[in-house]
Design an enzyme around this catalytic site. Structure first.
Site, PDB file in Angstrom:
ATOM      1  N   ASP A 165      32.772  40.488  47.892  1.00 23.11           N
ATOM      2  CA  ASP A 165      34.076  40.944  47.404  1.00 23.11           C
ATOM      3  C   ASP A 165      34.034  42.360  46.833  1.00 23.11           C
ATOM      4  OD1 ASP A 165      32.507  40.136  45.251  1.00 23.11           O
ATOM      5  OD2 ASP A 165      33.738  38.402  44.770  1.00 23.11           O
ATOM      6  N   ASN A 176      35.435  29.102  35.858  1.00 24.92           N
ATOM      7  CA  ASN A 176      36.508  28.227  36.363  1.00 24.92           C
ATOM      8  C   ASN A 176      36.170  27.646  37.742  1.00 24.92           C
ATOM      9  OD1 ASN A 176      36.785  30.401  38.054  1.00 24.92           O
ATOM     10  ND2 ASN A 176      38.880  30.918  37.476  1.00 24.92           N
ATOM     11  N   HIS A 226      35.167  29.409  40.393  1.00 21.94           N
ATOM     12  CA  HIS A 226      35.421  30.271  41.559  1.00 21.94           C
ATOM     13  C   HIS A 226      34.120  30.680  42.243  1.00 21.94           C
ATOM     14  CE1 HIS A 226      35.513  34.139  38.851  1.00 21.94           C
ATOM     15  NE2 HIS A 226      34.362  34.107  39.480  1.00 21.94           N
ATOM     16  N   GLU A 278      39.787  31.939  43.546  1.00 25.77           N
ATOM     17  CA  GLU A 278      40.141  31.274  42.295  1.00 25.77           C
ATOM     18  C   GLU A 278      40.587  29.829  42.588  1.00 25.77           C
ATOM     19  OE1 GLU A 278      39.350  32.653  39.623  1.00 25.77           O
ATOM     20  OE2 GLU A 278      40.160  34.664  39.302  1.00 25.77           O
TER      21      GLU A 278
END
Ligand code: F6R
Length: 241
Positions: free
Chosen positions: A67, A135, A137, A142
């Protein structure tokens, strides 16, 4: 999933190095998928050390990264392309033209997503390294990202921006959007290596290994991949005992 629990981050990096070298040394033309953030830094240091001491070569290795922040490029020391040069590429003999990241400053970001997915399809990862977000990801996928997603633009969650603010002068400077490989692009890798340390990752690690496979925890999809190695320290593993 194969799990390795280590006493500390140095041991974690050493175990991850073994997995990475197994691919790189057995296939000098391998495509390695790389990640940024804190989690892989120890591994990258050991890859550099090993290259210098033992001569492991990356001369014909190709890399693809997960990314990049939208709006940041090589001139910004917070960009992922800068991070990769600084933390790994400049310390090994990989050729610059063999390294690939999504371009966060492309004129047409939708076109860039299509270009990156086509690139990944043309050279699937022999191994994909992943960190995991608190979380759950993976990449910047996400919670509630579709499992069949390919490269796309995401709006970063407030919590993710806060977690990453430590790399920036202030929270305001953390970009609001990123371009990320999708979950389908990650799952297409032949082998996946996940590294995670610290108590703040314990919940996400639990959900990845033992939770229900659900888009609410992107990393849980890894339970469906047939070759995943998870290397974690005791704090990150604490809820799985
Ligand atoms: C990085 C990436 C992210 C990180 C994750 C964990 O390229 O895609 O998914 O791996 O946010 O970050 P750290 O390692 O900084 O805790």
């Amino acid at each position: 999933m194969k799990g390795i629990v280590t006493k500390n981050t140095d041991e974690l990096a050493a175990e991850a190095l073994k997995v990475m070298l197994d691919v790189v040394q057995n296939n000098p033309n391998a495509v390695i998928g790389l990640a940024t953030g804190s989690s892989p830094v120890g591994l990258y240091k050991k890859m550099i050390e090993d290259h210098k001491t033992n001569g492991t070569t990356y001369a014909n290795i190709k890399s693809v990264n997960l990314d990049e922040y939208v709006g940041l490029g090589i001139e910004s020391d917070q960009s992922y392309v800068y991070f990769m040069n600084d933390n790994l590429f400049k310390g090994i003999d990989i050729k610059a033209e063999n390294t690939n990241l999504p371009n966060g400053k492309a004129k047409d970001m939708q076109e860039e997503c299509a270009r990156y997915t086509a690139l990944l399809n043309s050279m699937p990862q022999d191994i994909q390294l992943l960190g995991i977000g608190a979380n759950g990801h993976i990449g910047f996928n996400e919670p509630n990202t579709p499992f069949d997603s390919t490269t796309h633009i995401v709006e970063l969650e407030e919590g993710t921006r806060r977690d990453n603010a430590r790399f920036f002068a202030s929270l305001d400077e953390v970009p609001t959007h990123a371009i990320t490989m999708g979950i389908a692009n990650i799952m297409n890798a032949k082998k996946i290596l996940v590294v995670a340390n610290g108590a703040n990752k314990a919940k996400a690690v639990y959900q990845m290994i033992k939770g229900e496979v659900s888009e609410s925890c992107p990393a849980s999809i890894l339970q469906k991949h047939n070759d995943v190695v998870v290397v974690v320290d005791e704090a990150a593993y604490s809820l799985c005992k």
